[in-house]
Enzyme design. Structure first.
Site, short mmCIF file in Angstrom:
data_model
loop_
_atom_site.label_atom_id
_atom_site.label_comp_id
_atom_site.label_asym_id
_atom_site.label_seq_id
_atom_site.Cartn_x
_atom_site.Cartn_y
_atom_site.Cartn_z
N ASP A 139 -39.71 -15.52 -38.29
CA ASP A 139 -38.90 -16.41 -38.53
C ASP A 139 -37.84 -16.40 -37.28
O ASP A 139 -37.09 -15.56 -36.84
CB ASP A 139 -37.91 -16.23 -39.70
CG ASP A 139 -37.07 -17.61 -40.14
OD1 ASP A 139 -36.69 -17.75 -41.13
OD2 ASP A 139 -36.67 -18.11 -39.07
N ASP B 196 -40.35 -23.02 -37.38
CA ASP B 196 -39.96 -21.69 -36.68
C ASP B 196 -40.50 -20.46 -37.71
O ASP B 196 -40.04 -19.41 -37.23
CB ASP B 196 -38.57 -21.75 -36.34
CG ASP B 196 -37.66 -21.53 -37.70
OD1 ASP B 196 -38.21 -21.66 -38.86
OD2 ASP B 196 -36.78 -20.66 -37.60
N GLU B 197 -41.17 -20.86 -38.70
CA GLU B 197 -41.35 -19.70 -39.65
C GLU B 197 -43.01 -19.69 -39.99
O GLU B 197 -43.62 -20.59 -40.28
CB GLU B 197 -40.41 -20.15 -40.81
CG GLU B 197 -40.46 -19.13 -41.91
CD GLU B 197 -39.65 -19.60 -42.94
OE1 GLU B 197 -38.99 -20.43 -42.90
OE2 GLU B 197 -39.89 -18.96 -43.94
P1 TTP Z 1 -34.07 -21.81 -40.70
O1 TTP Z 1 -35.04 -20.83 -40.46
O2 TTP Z 1 -33.87 -21.90 -42.05
O3 TTP Z 1 -32.79 -21.54 -39.67
P2 TTP Z 1 -32.43 -21.13 -38.30
O4 TTP Z 1 -33.74 -20.66 -37.69
O5 TTP Z 1 -31.73 -22.08 -37.66
O6 TTP Z 1 -31.40 -19.76 -38.65
P3 TTP Z 1 -31.89 -18.24 -39.10
O7 TTP Z 1 -31.60 -17.56 -38.02
O8 TTP Z 1 -31.16 -18.19 -40.27
O9 TTP Z 1 -33.41 -18.38 -39.46
O10 TTP Z 1 -34.65 -23.33 -40.34
C1 TTP Z 1 -35.22 -23.43 -38.93
C2 TTP Z 1 -34.79 -24.79 -38.22
O11 TTP Z 1 -35.10 -25.77 -39.22
C3 TTP Z 1 -33.26 -24.87 -37.94
O12 TTP Z 1 -33.22 -24.33 -36.51
C4 TTP Z 1 -33.04 -26.24 -38.16
C5 TTP Z 1 -33.97 -26.66 -39.04
N1 TTP Z 1 -33.15 -27.17 -40.32
C6 TTP Z 1 -32.86 -28.34 -40.65
O13 TTP Z 1 -32.82 -29.27 -40.02
N2 TTP Z 1 -31.96 -28.38 -41.83
C7 TTP Z 1 -31.73 -27.52 -42.56
O14 TTP Z 1 -31.28 -27.39 -43.79
C8 TTP Z 1 -32.34 -26.05 -42.36
C9 TTP Z 1 -32.16 -24.84 -43.15
C10 TTP Z 1 -33.06 -26.02 -41.32
MG MG Z 2 -35.12 -19.45 -38.49
#
Ligand code: TTP
Ligand code: MG
Length: 351
Positions: A9, A104-105
């Protein structure tokens, strides 16, 4: 056989891409989203902003109250999709069994590709290194025996973390785990569990399957499994799809470019929705159009290396139409996708 699962992730993904491309955004609290004046919402924010309590999905106005110096930049989806594509091609260098969950995951099952000197941990390290070198962003990784624990593990030392939970560590790791870490346990379920004195997975183990089902319905079965560190769900590679397309046949023929703009706009939006629903942004290889003329002949035109933006389709349609320059019965817009097979051949050349 014991499985070896990696969950990857990216760290504050959209924000990380923005910080990479705009150095002035580094080291200050920043977020990606709509402006407060337009009642925007944040997609995500960097870790500096998180220190103020700013979070994904928070209205920008609320985030600005928590952190008045917050810099908010608009999202640039094409950049995130591009980065996602590169990430997935890196994963594909190690295994074909990849289940993307979002841009991203992803889960990777590396059970079949591990060898004595190529452990799952080593693969996770190599992936982290390559993402950093090729994309200048960081990803966190979790390595363990199933999806549940790998996912919890990838979050454990975020950002830029690697957590390995070996088979012998699983039992103790899970016992101490807060029930809130079990996917599916949201705020409401967590409150309910707390009322029953269920705070950790060890607490949940005290309950019989029967009692868990009685209190939590079918989800009780999941709780019973996860509390013991069990998760049999396979990593499911995305279905092989060759293309996604939308088309429309007209009751009355469309004369040509002068008339088609509103139709194309609608079709294009439909196509974008379909791609979104299929989570197929990363796999777009070509954009194509199909035209059926009033003489029932059909023509298609395609373009490689495209981001499938609306302007691409307009160009392709004009090109197709000029082949006959006659009234049109049907217009179709689509994208061709990179198949799993191509990923596999990329892998064999790289390894
Ligand atoms: P996430 O992996 O949930 O968050 P992140 O990568 O920004 O942070 P983390 O380090 O905690 O993993 O989500 C990936 C991307 O998806 C995030 O950068 C933006 C998008 N996203 C949205 O557009 N809306 C949302 O509510 C969430 C949770 C994520
Ligand atoms: Mg993330």
């Amino acid at each position: 056989m014991q499985r070896k699962i990696i969950h990857i992730d990216a760290d504050c993904f959209y924000a990380a891409i923005e910080m990479r491309d705009r150095p002035e955004l580094r080291g200050i609290p920043m977020a990606v989203g709509g402006s407060a004046e337009r009642r925007g919402v944040l997609t995500t924010c960097n870790y500096d902003a998180r220190a103020y309590g700013v979070r994904s999905a928070m209205p920008t106005a609320q985030a600005m109250r928590l952190c008045p110096q917050l810099t908010v930049v608009p999202p640039q989806m094409h950049k995130y999709r591009e980065a996602s594509k590169v990430m997935r091609s890196i994963f594909a260098d190690f295994t074909e069994v990849i289940e993307p969950l979002s841009l991203d995951e992803a889960y990777l099952d590396v059970s079949e590709v591990c060898e004595e000197d190529l452990t799952a941990t080593r693969i996770a390290k190599m992936i982290r290194k390559r993402v950093e070198e090729e994309l200048a962003i960081t990803v966190s990784a979790g390595v363990s025996v199933n999806k549940f624990i790998a996912k919890v593990a990838s979050d454990w030392e975020k950002p830029n973390g690697l957590t390995v939970v070996t088979p012998t560590e699983v039992d103790a790791f899970v016992a101490a785990l807060s029930v809130k870490k079990i996917p599916g346990v949201g705020a409401v379920t967590a409150d309910k569990m707390h009322r029953y004195g269920l705070r950790t997975c060890a607490d949940v183990r005290e309950w019989s399957l029967h009692d868990l089902r009685r209190r939590f319905g079918q989800f009780g079965v999941v709780l019973h499994e996860r509390a013991r560190g069990r998760d049999e769900r396979p990593v499911q590679p995305s279905r092989v799809r060759k293309s996604i397309s939308v088309e429309r046949t007209f009751a009355e023929d469309v004369s040509g470019p002068a008339e088609w703009s509103p139709i194309i706009e609608g079709l294009y939006l439909n196509l974008m929705e379909r791609i979104e629903a299929a989570k197929a942004w990363h796999a777009i290889d070509k954009a194509f159009i199909k035209l059926k003329f009033n003489d029932f002949t059909t023509t298609t035109v395609e373009r490689v290396g495209t981001k499938a933006v609306e302007a691409d389709y307009e160009d392709l349609l004009v090109e197709g139409w000029e082949r006959k320059s006659r009234p049109i019965r049907l217009i179709g817009l689509g994208v061709r996708l990179i198949s799993e097979g191509e990923h596999a051949s990329e892998r064999s050349t790289v390894l």
